[in-house]
Every structure is written in structure tokens, then in C-alpha cells.
Scaffold this motif. Sequence first.
Motif, PDB file in Angstrom:
ATOM      1  N   ARG A 235      41.610  29.057  43.738  1.00  0.00           N
ATOM      2  CA  ARG A 235      40.172  28.942  44.014  1.00  0.00           C
ATOM      3  C   ARG A 235      39.531  30.303  44.268  1.00  0.00           C
ATOM      4  N   LEU A 236      40.232  31.165  45.013  1.00  0.00           N
ATOM      5  CA  LEU A 236      39.688  32.501  45.253  1.00  0.00           C
ATOM      6  C   LEU A 236      39.587  33.312  43.958  1.00  0.00           C
TER       7      LEU A 236
ATOM      8  N   ARG B 202      39.278  32.121  40.929  1.00  0.00           N
ATOM      9  CA  ARG B 202      38.215  31.565  40.084  1.00  0.00           C
ATOM     10  C   ARG B 202      36.844  31.978  40.596  1.00  0.00           C
ATOM     11  N   ARG B 203      36.659  32.070  41.923  1.00  0.00           N
ATOM     12  CA  ARG B 203      35.367  32.478  42.466  1.00  0.00           C
ATOM     13  C   ARG B 203      35.109  33.956  42.223  1.00  0.00           C
ATOM     14  N   TRP B 204      36.124  34.781  42.398  1.00  0.00           N
ATOM     15  CA  TRP B 204      35.941  36.222  42.199  1.00  0.00           C
ATOM     16  C   TRP B 204      35.914  36.609  40.718  1.00  0.00           C
TER      17      TRP B 204
ATOM     18  N   ARG C 254      34.399  35.197  38.105  1.00  0.00           N
ATOM     19  CA  ARG C 254      33.350  34.670  37.240  1.00  0.00           C
ATOM     20  C   ARG C 254      32.796  35.723  36.289  1.00  0.00           C
TER      21      ARG C 254
END
Length: 410
Positions: A27-28, A30-32, A34
Motif C-alpha cells: 500500500r505504501l 502504491r501510494r508513493w 503514483r
Amino acid sequence: MHSYLVTVVAALAAAAIALAVVEVVHRLTRRWGRRSLLLTELTQHAHRPFQVAATVLAVQLAVRFSTGYAIGTGWRQALLHLLVLAVIAAVAWLVACLLVVVEDTALARFRVDVPDNRHARRVRTQVVMLRRVTVVVIVTLTVGVMLMTFPAVRGIGAGVLTSAGVVGVVAALAAQSLLGNVFAGLQLAFSDAVRLDDVVVVEGEWGRIEELTLSYVVVQIWDDRRLILPTSYFTSKPFQNWTRTEAKVLGTAEFDVDWSIPVQAMREELRRLVESTELWDGRVCVLQVTDATGGTIKVRALVSASNAGALWDLRCRVREHLVAWVRDHRPTAMPRLRTEVGDGGSDLPWQWIQPRHSTRRRAETEVPDDARLFGGSDDGHARNEAFVGPDETPEPREPAEPREPAEPRR
């Protein structure tokens, strides 16, 4: 019984913790990621192998430290050995995915859907070949490491190394053609002789390089057939590569006509035709008489196009149009056989027929541009300089005089 239950609970807890840690990292990332293509590819392709590798490694450590009560037992050694094999396979899978992600990221920077894509196709060919080699090397190393975990294999390792020279010679002789194709494939990938999507002429067939592997090359023929050749063919036999430096190509359309053909009128008709079609790229439009034997003359129309497909259609269109033009407007110029019956001393009246209208002869300096292949235009002068020998010097280029506009017809 209590000890076994502790081992099972420890393994399940380790697997749950590993999955939770992997999910948080996913999740981290994928968030960083983008705005990062590399991180985006990692979250899409490396998530599942990362889960498997982390889970198997956590379970293996949990079983190892929670089965101290069974040291020396056969089931513990077999279970730990099985888990070690699973860890090796999972780590190899993860490494292969990471390398594939890096290769895909490198490919994404080079677009092949643009007109000038020669460098992009070269990089794509090399990356695809490296990917195949990488997968083969990883699989080979993984199998070798897994085999070395067996004591019996380690025991015969010394004997295998001793006889490796003899076995290598025998294997090389038995797989000579296979190894030759493999090395030929690597040579093609890094010598820039042929790339994916190159337009080639092989064995008299015109097609496109569709697939390039370490052992064979697939050529997509223009009529959707596939010609499959060993990679060693392209290193041992000549072939034509129409797009090695650029996609622009030249093509000819030849005609056998009578000596009475008005060449200049035919040349002007060719110019009018190519200027009215989008298939012509505006570089070369030349019509020349290349032969005059056997009672006919051979007229060659040379045209250019931006790619091989457009050139094929343009050549067909030039043939169709000029054949119709000769048939409808210059029927006397169609190929024919002459038979002379009469006086051999040329005393018959029809043998001395004078032309009705005087024709104006062009001066030697008035040769039109579309009658010259190696001159008359910037592209022609560049071609002339490219084909000059070592002891020759190209003709000096004279600035083209501006043409006066034609007077409008009344």
C-alpha cells in the motif's frame, strides 16, 4: 502433542505477520509510486512473488525455532529441507519478476509507435533478448542451488567437476547447431544487423521481423504467412534490411515501350501522378531510359515513400496509371514488332517521311530534375556524394535557378 500445536500456531502466526507486512509495504509503495513508473510496475508485477517469498521464509524460520524438541528426527529434517527448497524457488521467482520490471521500465521510455523509431526498436530487441537470457540463467541457477541442498549431490560434486571438461566437449559437439543459434541470436541482438519490426527480404520473401529469439527468427510475410528461420541464417547468409537506418525507401516500376514514346511527356505525367497522391513522400521522382535493345526501350520510374508498405502501393499505382496513359494517349508507343518489306536502299517514300512539326531540343544544361537520379535536387546530390569512389570527386553543386511560373492558359 502440545509441542506440535505450538509449532503449528507459530507457523500460522509467522505467515500472518509476513502477509501483513507485505500488504503494508504494498500500500505504501502504491501510494508513493503514483508518479513513478518503476514503483507502479513493482506494485503490479512483484506483489504476488513478494507475498509468497516472505510467507515461506517466515514459516521456515518459525518451524526451525519452534521444533527444538525434535532435533535429529527425520520428519523435522525433511520438513525443513522442503521449506528451504520452497524459499529458494520463491526468491528466484521474486528476482525474476524484479528483473522483468526493470526491463519493462526501460522499454517504456522508448516508443515504437512513432515514425523515427529505429533506436527504440534496437533497444527493444536487446531488452527482449536479455530477458530470455535472464530467465534461462535464473532457472538454471535455481535448479543448481536446489540440487546442491541434497547431500548425495554434494558428494558427487567433485567427480562431476573432474569430468566436466570431457562432458563439456561431448555436449558442445552434440549441440553444435543449438549453441550456434544461441550465439547467433546474441550477435543479432547487439550487432544491430536486424531488429524487431525491421522490414527484410529473405529467401525472396518480403516481410517484417515479428519475433526474435535465441534459436529462431519469425518473419511475417506480407500475405500473413510466417517464415521461421534459425538465427544462424542471418549471420551466415545475405539478406536485405530495408529499415536498418530509416524507414524511407526507394522503388522502381519498369516499362518496355516503343522507341516512339515521348519520354518527357511520360516524365511529366509521372510527376503529376505522384504529386496527387499521399503515398509519395516528396523526395524522389525520376523517370529514365535504362535500356534500348531488342526493338524496345526500357523506361524506369523511380519513386520514394516513407515506408515499405506505402512504397508497394505507390509502385502499383504508378504501373497502373502509366500503362493506362500509354494505352489511351500514346497507343503508337506500345511495344510492337516491325517488319520491313521493300527496297533495301531506302528509296521508298515512306522511309523518308519528315516530321510535321519541328521539335525543340533541350540543351544539355536543361535536363529536368525528374530525369536525374544522382543530381538535380538535394536528395540526388546527397546520393551522388554517397556513391563517389575513393579516387573521385563529386561534381560541384550549382544553385538551382528559380523556375518562372507558367503563363495561365487562355
